[in-house]
Design an enzyme around this catalytic site. Structure first.
Site, PDB file in Angstrom:
ATOM      1  N   ALA A 156       0.828  -1.205   0.000  1.00  0.00           N
ATOM      2  CA  ALA A 156       0.000   0.000   0.000  1.00  0.00           C
ATOM      3  C   ALA A 156       0.863   1.256   0.000  1.00  0.00           C
ATOM      4  O   ALA A 156       0.611   2.205  -0.758  1.00  0.00           O
ATOM      5  CB  ALA A 156      -0.928  -0.009   1.211  1.00  0.00           C
ATOM      6  N   LYS A 175       9.245 -22.337  -7.364  1.00  0.00           N
ATOM      7  CA  LYS A 175       8.985 -20.940  -7.715  1.00  0.00           C
ATOM      8  C   LYS A 175      10.081 -20.352  -8.602  1.00  0.00           C
ATOM      9  O   LYS A 175       9.881 -19.327  -9.245  1.00  0.00           O
ATOM     10  CB  LYS A 175       8.810 -20.116  -6.433  1.00  0.00           C
ATOM     11  CG  LYS A 175       7.588 -20.578  -5.641  1.00  0.00           C
ATOM     12  CD  LYS A 175       7.513 -19.979  -4.252  1.00  0.00           C
ATOM     13  CE  LYS A 175       6.325 -20.557  -3.495  1.00  0.00           C
ATOM     14  NZ  LYS A 175       6.257 -20.072  -2.102  1.00  0.00           N
TER      15      LYS A 175
END
EC number: 2.5.1.46
Length: 369
Positions: free
Chosen positions: A132, A329
């Site tokens: 954010a 990953k």
């Protein structure tokens, strides 16, 4: 009087100290740093990092890894491969390597914001992931400046004066008041469009809308929405944006942000990519969100981590690339690199040696607004 044995070096000591070496592989590089007798040549200095040792050598390997991403990204696709672009749910054309860039909020608070904005402006990366703070600080800087301070400034005195500290950066609290004044009418409009037009908002759609509304070429997200680069932030409410959404929910309730649609977006970006590269600055959510998306394709082809975190507490932030290989990953045949360094020092140098050298290939008609 000394005997003959007392004048001889003990054989065991000789054998231990003067042990003979096996030959190293022929291709093993010799350690050699930059010779300033050549004058001050910054390109040559950075190239010499590769054979300097320690984190300088890891930096050199990171340059090689990013240049490999770029080389594949610029390769033309076949007709069959190009058809996969529709499956990514993105308005961006598919390329030979989809590059994911992740960064923590403090880097947008710092001058690394301008480096990231450069990459986005010139279409050099394909997917952004941030927190954010990594979103809101970009917009806040368009409204009011962030200042340099000191790490040692006392929190009590700063709080009494309405000054927030991020390391050795200072953000007057008035900046967040200006952010609220700018953001609230946009949130009103988003609720209206949700209720009257059926718009389904997601964090990435909200960030794109804010990038359009700020209409400022200094903003990372102005360029992201202009170049159709999705910005994923699954923790979008964890910061000042969340504070404002919370306050707004009392005045005009009902705004809904769907993170599931964004999850599908980032995962499909990885699944249908021809190849993928990860450049991750810092750790935490941004690091794992990108890596987990690449699990959906059995791992990224290229990876560069830049952070100072250590692995010994078991945190994902500190985990070395090899741990990501164990999870699928990062691909088993990849050559990932972790540079243990402050990204504010290293990342501009990395961009100088990679993307900035090939800017014309990315954007023949440069975006300069």
């Amino acid at each position: 009087m000394e005997g003959p044995q007392e004048r001889e070096v003990p054989a065991a000591a000789l054998a231990a100290v003067l042990k003979h070496s096996s030959a190293l592989p022929f291709e093993t590089a010799q350690v050699r740093g930059y010779d300033f007798n050549r004058g001050v040549d910054y390109r040559a200095l950075l190239e010499a990092f590769s054979t300097t040792g320690f984190q300088a050598t890891n930096f050199g390997r990171a340059v090689q890894q990013v240049n490999a991403m770029i080389e594949k990204k610029l390769e033309p696709l076949s007709e069959d491969e190009d058809q996969h672009a529709d499956l990514t749910q993105s308005r961006r054309p598919l390329t030979g390597c989809t590059i994911f860039l992740g960064y923590t909020s403090n880097l947008i608070s710092s001058g690394i914001r301008e480096t990231i904005r450069y990459l986005v402006q010139h279409n050099m990366v394909d997917v952004l992931v941030t927190t954010a703070g990594g979103v809101e600080e970009d917009f806040i800087k368009c409204l009011a400046p962030t200042y340099l301070g000191e790490f040692s400034l006392r929190g009590k005195e700063l709080r009494e004066n309405g000054i927030n500290r991020i390391g050795n950066l200072l953000v007057p609290n008035d900046n967040y008041c200006k952010f609220e004044d700018w953001l609230m009418p946009i949130l009103d409009q988003m609720v209206l469009e949700q209720n009257t037009e059926g718009v389904k908002w997601t964090p990435s759609k909200m960030i794109a809308r804010l990038g359009k509304e700020i209409n400022n070429p200094e903003s990372v997200y102005y360029w992201a929405q202009k170049n159709h680069i999705p910005v994923l932030s699954p923790a979008l409410t964890d910061g000042s944006l969340g504070d404002m959404i919370f306050f707004h929910s009392y005045k005009n309730p009902g705004l809904v942000l769907d993170i599931v649609e964004d999850l599908k977006l980032i995962n499909t970006q990885a699944i249908f990519a021809k190849r993928t590269g990860m450049i991750i600055l810092g750790g935490g959510m941004v690091k794992h969100h990108i890596a987990n998306a690449n699990l959906m394709r059995n791992g990224a082809d290229y990876a560069v981590y830049i952070n100072t975190a250590q692995e010994f507490d078991g945190s994902d932030s500190g985990a070395r690339p090899d741990e990501a290989v164990s999870w699928g990953k990062i691909r088993m045949d990849a050559q990932p690199v972790k540079v243990y360094a402050d990204a504010s020092l290293v990342f501009p140098l990395l961009v100088a040696e990679t993307f900035a050298q090939k800017v014309d290939a990315f954007m023949p008609e440069k975006n300069e607004d």
